[in-house]
Write an enzyme that holds these catalytic residues in place. Structure first.
Site, PDB file in Angstrom:
ATOM      1  N   PRO A 243       0.827  -1.203   0.000  1.00  0.00           N
ATOM      2  CA  PRO A 243       0.000   0.000   0.000  1.00  0.00           C
ATOM      3  C   PRO A 243       0.865   1.257   0.000  1.00  0.00           C
ATOM      4  O   PRO A 243       1.925   1.282   0.618  1.00  0.00           O
ATOM      5  CB  PRO A 243      -0.787  -0.092   1.310  1.00  0.00           C
ATOM      6  CG  PRO A 243      -0.578  -1.458   1.830  1.00  0.00           C
ATOM      7  CD  PRO A 243       0.610  -2.048   1.172  1.00  0.00           C
ATOM      8  N   GLY A 244       0.415   2.271  -0.699  1.00  0.00           N
ATOM      9  CA  GLY A 244       1.096   3.556  -0.658  1.00  0.00           C
ATOM     10  C   GLY A 244       2.260   3.688  -1.594  1.00  0.00           C
ATOM     11  O   GLY A 244       2.977   4.679  -1.575  1.00  0.00           O
ATOM     12  N   THR A 245       2.478   2.694  -2.449  1.00  0.00           N
ATOM     13  CA  THR A 245       3.613   2.788  -3.356  1.00  0.00           C
ATOM     14  C   THR A 245       3.258   3.521  -4.645  1.00  0.00           C
ATOM     15  O   THR A 245       4.105   3.696  -5.505  1.00  0.00           O
ATOM     16  CB  THR A 245       4.161   1.399  -3.709  1.00  0.00           C
ATOM     17  OG1 THR A 245       3.065   0.539  -3.987  1.00  0.00           O
ATOM     18  CG2 THR A 245       4.958   0.838  -2.571  1.00  0.00           C
ATOM     19  N   GLY A 246       2.000   3.915  -4.788  1.00  0.00           N
ATOM     20  CA  GLY A 246       1.651   4.747  -5.931  1.00  0.00           C
ATOM     21  C   GLY A 246       0.946   4.008  -7.054  1.00  0.00           C
ATOM     22  O   GLY A 246       1.006   4.444  -8.202  1.00  0.00           O
ATOM     23  N   LYS A 247       0.260   2.916  -6.758  1.00  0.00           N
ATOM     24  CA  LYS A 247      -0.416   2.159  -7.817  1.00  0.00           C
ATOM     25  C   LYS A 247      -1.573   2.967  -8.410  1.00  0.00           C
ATOM     26  O   LYS A 247      -1.704   3.086  -9.636  1.00  0.00           O
ATOM     27  CB  LYS A 247      -0.923   0.822  -7.266  1.00  0.00           C
ATOM     28  CG  LYS A 247       0.202  -0.064  -6.743  1.00  0.00           C
ATOM     29  CD  LYS A 247      -0.319  -1.354  -6.183  1.00  0.00           C
ATOM     30  CE  LYS A 247      -1.159  -1.182  -4.939  1.00  0.00           C
ATOM     31  NZ  LYS A 247      -0.416  -0.633  -3.799  1.00  0.00           N
ATOM     32  N   GLU A 464      12.492   0.343  27.148  1.00  0.00           N
ATOM     33  CA  GLU A 464      13.054   0.900  25.907  1.00  0.00           C
ATOM     34  C   GLU A 464      14.568   0.747  25.895  1.00  0.00           C
ATOM     35  O   GLU A 464      15.170   0.485  24.853  1.00  0.00           O
ATOM     36  CB  GLU A 464      12.675   2.375  25.748  1.00  0.00           C
ATOM     37  CG  GLU A 464      11.166   2.633  25.612  1.00  0.00           C
ATOM     38  CD  GLU A 464      10.521   1.815  24.506  1.00  0.00           C
ATOM     39  OE1 GLU A 464      11.188   1.545  23.483  1.00  0.00           O
ATOM     40  OE2 GLU A 464       9.357   1.410  24.667  1.00  0.00           O
ATOM     41  N   HIS A 467      15.366  -2.714  24.618  1.00  0.00           N
ATOM     42  CA  HIS A 467      15.290  -2.778  23.150  1.00  0.00           C
ATOM     43  C   HIS A 467      16.547  -2.170  22.541  1.00  0.00           C
ATOM     44  O   HIS A 467      17.190  -2.753  21.674  1.00  0.00           O
ATOM     45  CB  HIS A 467      14.107  -1.936  22.628  1.00  0.00           C
ATOM     46  CG  HIS A 467      12.764  -2.575  22.796  1.00  0.00           C
ATOM     47  ND1 HIS A 467      12.494  -3.839  22.401  1.00  0.00           N
ATOM     48  CD2 HIS A 467      11.602  -2.070  23.276  1.00  0.00           C
ATOM     49  CE1 HIS A 467      11.205  -4.105  22.654  1.00  0.00           C
ATOM     50  NE2 HIS A 467      10.642  -3.041  23.188  1.00  0.00           N
TER      51      HIS A 467
END
Ligand code: ADP
Ligand code: MG
Ligand code: ZN
Length: 646
Positions: A243-247, A464, A467
C-alpha cells in the site's frame, strides 16, 4: 499513514465508479424524459406549428371576393381557370384587379363561395367565356394508410418534439449521447482545461514501472497503428505492490499521459448485499468506457473480489463476489483488442488472486510496484515539496537517506506534516528542523500528553533501554536512531531503528537479531523488576510475524524443511496449508527459536547490566535520546561507517 488519494468524487450516487477526463455522464434516464415541463413545451410548439400550417393551407394569399364580384368577372371574360369543390370556388384572373378590402396591389387568384340559392347559369357562362373548370369530389376518399398517417401525424410530431426537447433540457451538456438513434461518434475527449491531470511528471522513483506502462500509453495514443499491424494489446495490466507505493497514482498517470478518459472504482464498491448488482454495475462501467474509447478502467483492490475461489471464502456475499468477478472476466474476454479499452487493476495481495484473473487475455501483465529506493525517495520528496517553500539548509537527499522503507504515500505525508508544522510555528519556509520533527511524528506517532507515574516511567525507561541496548549489541542490526519515553501514539515509549541503506533480503542472523531486540523490552523488565507487563503486546506480535516467516516460509528451520508451510497472510483460502504434522513442527520450531532468542536477550542484558542502567538513567533524565546520545549513554561506539553496510 497514506494520505487519501485525491480521486475525483463519484459522479452519481448509484454508480460505484468515478471518472476523469471523460465527457460528463448524462443524468439518469427519468421516467418521463424532460418531465412535465418538456411535455407542455412540446405541446405548445405543436400547437403553434399546427396553426401556422393550417392558416397557410386555409388562407393562402388569395383574397375572398364576393360572389357578385366573381359573377361580374366571369361575365367580363376575365376569369381563366377555376377549381371547384362543392360550392367553394378558387380561381385565377386573366388580369389583376384591385383588392376588395382596399389593400395594396392587385389580386389575381381568389376564392369565393357560391350561395346555394344562386340560380344563375354559372356553367353556361363559364363555357361561354372559355374558362377551364376543374372540380374535385366533396368527400375525398383517402387511402386507409393516408388516413392513418394523417390521424397519427400530430401525435408523432408531439412525441418527436418531446424527445428532442427532453434531450435539450436533460442533456444540455450531455455530449456523449448523440441524436435520436444515432450512435455517438467516439469523439476526441476535450480535457477540462482548468484541472491539470496527473501524468508521469507526478510519479517518481519507479522508473522501471513507468517504462512498462509506456506501452499502454503508446497504444492508447495510437490505437489505429496497433490495429493496422494486427497487434493485440494486453487486455489488462495488474499493478501489485505494498500500500502507498503509488499504484492508483500510476493508473491515473497513464490515463493522463495518454489523454484518455479514466474510470476508476474500488472492487469492494461493486459488491452489494443483493446478488447480481455488482455484475450489472460492471457491465455498465464497461459500456460507459467503450462509449468513449480509448479509455482506461481502473479497478482498485481487486483482491477483495478476485481471491482464489473455492475453499472457505468467508461468509455471505460469496455468490455476489463470484458473479462480479465473472462479469469482469467476461467483459475482458469480450475485448476484441481493437476497442482501445485497457483495464488496469491494483492489489497488494497478488499472491491470493484467482488464477483465472491472470490468464492470457485478462490481466496477463503483472507489474510489480516496489517501495522506492534512496534516489527514488529523494525524487518523490522533490515532487511533494514542489509547492512548499524550503529554507536554505534543507537537504532532501539527507531526508531520503534516513527514511528507508518509507513508501511514496508516507513521504507525501511527511512533506505535508512538515509544512503543517511550519505554519503552526508561523514560519514562512519549511526548515530542516520542521522536517525532522515531522519525520519523528510520522515514524514514532504523535506525542501524547500523558502524565505517567514515576514508577511507570522507570519501567518504561528500562523497557526501551532493553530494546535499544540489544539493538546496539547485535552485529549487523539496524542502528538505533532514537529512543524516547514520551508516550507516542499507543505506545508508552518508542525505540526507532532504521537501516543505513535499503535492504532487500534478510539473513537469518539479522532476523534473529530483530527478534532479540524486540524481546529486549520484556527481558529488561523481567530482569530488573521481575514482572511481565502488557507493554510488550506489540513486541510479541512483531516477533511472531518474523519467526513464522522464518520457519514457515523462508526455510530457516531444518526440521520443517525448505518449503512453504504457512501462506503469507496466515490464512489459506484452501483451509489447512500443510499436513497437521508439518504445522505441529512449525509451531514447535517457532517456539524453539523464540525461546532461544529470549535466552540470548536475557543473557546479553545480564552481562551488560551497567550499560542498561546507564541508558535507563539517561532516558529518565532526557526523555528522548538521539542516535549519538544513545550510543554515548550506553558507552558503545558505532561499528559501521555512515552508510553502506553489507
Ligand atoms: P497505492 O494505490 O499503491 O496504495 P497511491 O497511489 O494511493 O498508492 O498513493 C498515495 C499517494 O502517495 C499518492 O497520491 C501520491 O501523492 C503519493 N505517492 C505514492 N507513490 C508515489 C510516487 N512513486 N511518486 C510520487 N508520489 C507518490
Ligand atoms: Mg490505491
Ligand atoms: Zn517494547
Amino acid at each position: 499513514m497514506p494520505s487519501p488519494t485525491p480521486v475525483p468524487p463519484r459522479d452519481r450516487a448509484d454508480t460505484p465508479w468515478r471518472s476523469e477526463g471523460a465527457p460528463p455522464t448524462p443524468p439518469p434516464r427519468r421516467r418521463m424524459p424532460g418531465g412535465w415541463r418538456g411535455l407542455i413545451l412540446a405541446a405548445a410548439v405543436v400547437f403553434v406549428i399546427a396553426n401556422v400550417v393550417l392558416s397557410f393551407f386555409n388562407e393562402g394569399d388569395e383574397p375572398t371576393i364576393s360572389y357578385t364580384e366573381f359573377s361580374k368577372q366571369v361575365a367580363a371574360g376575365n376569369v381563366s381557370t377555376i377549381y371547384a369543390k362543392g360550392d367553394a370556388i378558387q380561381g385565377e384572373l386573366k388580369s389583376g384587379r384591385p383588392k376588395p378590402d382596399g389593400g395594396k396591389g392587385d389580386y389575381k387568384t381568389f376564392e369565393t363561395q357560391r350561395p346555394a340559392f344562386a340560380e344563375d347559369d354559372l356553367w353556361a357562362n363559364l363555357t361561354r367565356q372559355n374558362v377551364t373548370v376543374t372540380a374535385s369530389p366533396v368527400v375525398v376518399q383517402r387511402s386507409f394508410l393516408a388516413n392513418l398517417l394523417l390521424s397519427l401525424a400530430p401525435m408523432l410530431l408531439l412525441v418527436l418534439l418531446w424527445v428532442v426537447i427532453a434531450r435539450r433540457m436533460g442533456g444540455a451538456m450531455g455530449g456523449a449521447v448523440g441524436g435520436l438513434g444515432r450512435k455517438a461518434p467516439p469523439k476526441p475527449v476535450e480535457l477540462d482545461s482548468g484541472a491539470r491531470r496527473t501524468t508521469f511528471e507526478d510519479v517518481a522513483g519507479i522508473d522501471e514501472v513507468e517504462g512498462e506502462l509506456n506501452d499502454v500509453v503508446d497504444f492508447l495514443e495510437h490505437p489505429q497503428e496497433y490495429r493496422r499491424m494486427g497487434a493485440r494489446m494486453p487486455g489488462g495490466v495488474l499493478l501489485s505492490g505494498p500500500p502507498g507505493t503509488g499504484k492508483t497514482l500510476l493508473a491515473r498517470a497513464v490515463a493522463g499521459e495518454a489523454g484518455v478518459p479514466f474510470f476508476s472504482a474500488s472492487a469492494s464498491e461493486f459488491i452489494e448485499m443483493i446478488v447480481g448488482v455488482g455484475a450489472s454495475r460492471v457491465r455498465e462501467l464497461f459500456a460507459e468506457a467503450r462509449k468513449v474509447a480509448p479509455a482506461i478502467i481502473f479497478i482498485d483492490e481487486i483482491d477483495t473480489i478476485g481471491r482464489a475461489r473455492g475453499g472457505a471464502a468467508g461468509m455471505g456475499g460469496h455468490d455476489e463476489r463470484e458473479q462480479t468477478l465473472n462479469q469482469i472476466l467476461t467483459e475482458m474476454d469480450g475485448f476484441s483488442g481493437s476497442e482501445g479499452v485497457v483495464v488496469l487493476a491494483a492489489t497488494n495481495r497478488a499472491d491470493v488472486l484467482d488464477p483465472a484473473l491472470t490468464r492470457p487475455g485478462r490481466f496477463d501483465r503483472m507489474v510489480v510496484v516496489p517501495p522506492p529506493d534512496r534516489a527514488g525517495r529523494e525524487a518523490i520528496l522533490r515532487i511533494h515539496t514542489r509547492d512548499i517553500p524550503l529554507a536554505e539548509g534543507v537537504d532532501l537527499a539527507q531526508v531520503a537517506r534516513t527514511t528507508p522503507g518509507m513508501t511514496g504515500a508516507e513521504l507525501a505525508n511527511l512533506a505535508n506534516e512538515a509544512a503543517l508544522l511550519a505554519v503552526k510555528r508561523r514560519r514562512s519556509e519549511v526548515t530542516a528542523s520542521d522536517l525532522s520533527d515531522a519525520l519523528e511524528k510520522v515514524q514514532l506517532g504523535a506525542e501524547r500528553p500523558l502524565v505517567m507515574p514515576e514508577e511507570e516511567r522507570r519501567r518504561t525507561a528500562y523497557h526501551e533501554g532493553g530494546h535499544a541496548l540489544l539493538g546496539m549489541l547485535q552485529p549487523g542490526a539496524d542502528p538505533v536512531r532514537k529512543i524516547t519515553i514520551v508516550p507516542r501514539g499507543r505506545a508508552l515509549g518508542v525505540t526507532l531503528s532504521t537501516p543505513d541503506a535499503d535492504r532487500y533480503a534478510y539473513t537469518e542472523e539479522y532476523l534473529r537479531g530483530r527478534i532479540i531486540g524486540a524481546l529486549g523490552g520484556m527481558a529488561a523488565e523481567h530482569l530488573v523488576y521481575n514482572v511481565v507487563t502488557t507493554g510488550a503486546e506489540n513486541d510479541l506480535e512483531q516477533v511472531t510475524t518474523i519467526v513464522r516467516g522464518m520457519v514457515g516460509r523462508w526455510g530457516m528451520s531444518e526440521r520443517v524443511g525448505r518449503l512453504t508451510a504457512v501462506p503469507s497472510d496466515g490464512q489459506s483460502p484452501y483451509g489447512l496449508s500443510a499436513a497437521p504434522a508439518t504445522l505441529d513442527a512449525v509451531d514447535h520450531e517457532m517456539r524453539r527459536i523464540v525461546d532461544e532468542c529470549y535466552e540470548e536477550a536475557c543473557r546479553l542484558l545480564r552481562e551488560n547490566r551497567p550499560r542498561l542502567d546507564a541508558l535507563a538513567r539517561a532516558l529518565l533524565a532526557e526523555e528522548t535520546l538521539d542516535e549519538a546520545a544513545a550510543y554515548a549513554a550506553a558507552g558503545i561506539t558505532r561499528l559501521t561507517k555512515d552508510h553502506g553496510t553489507a
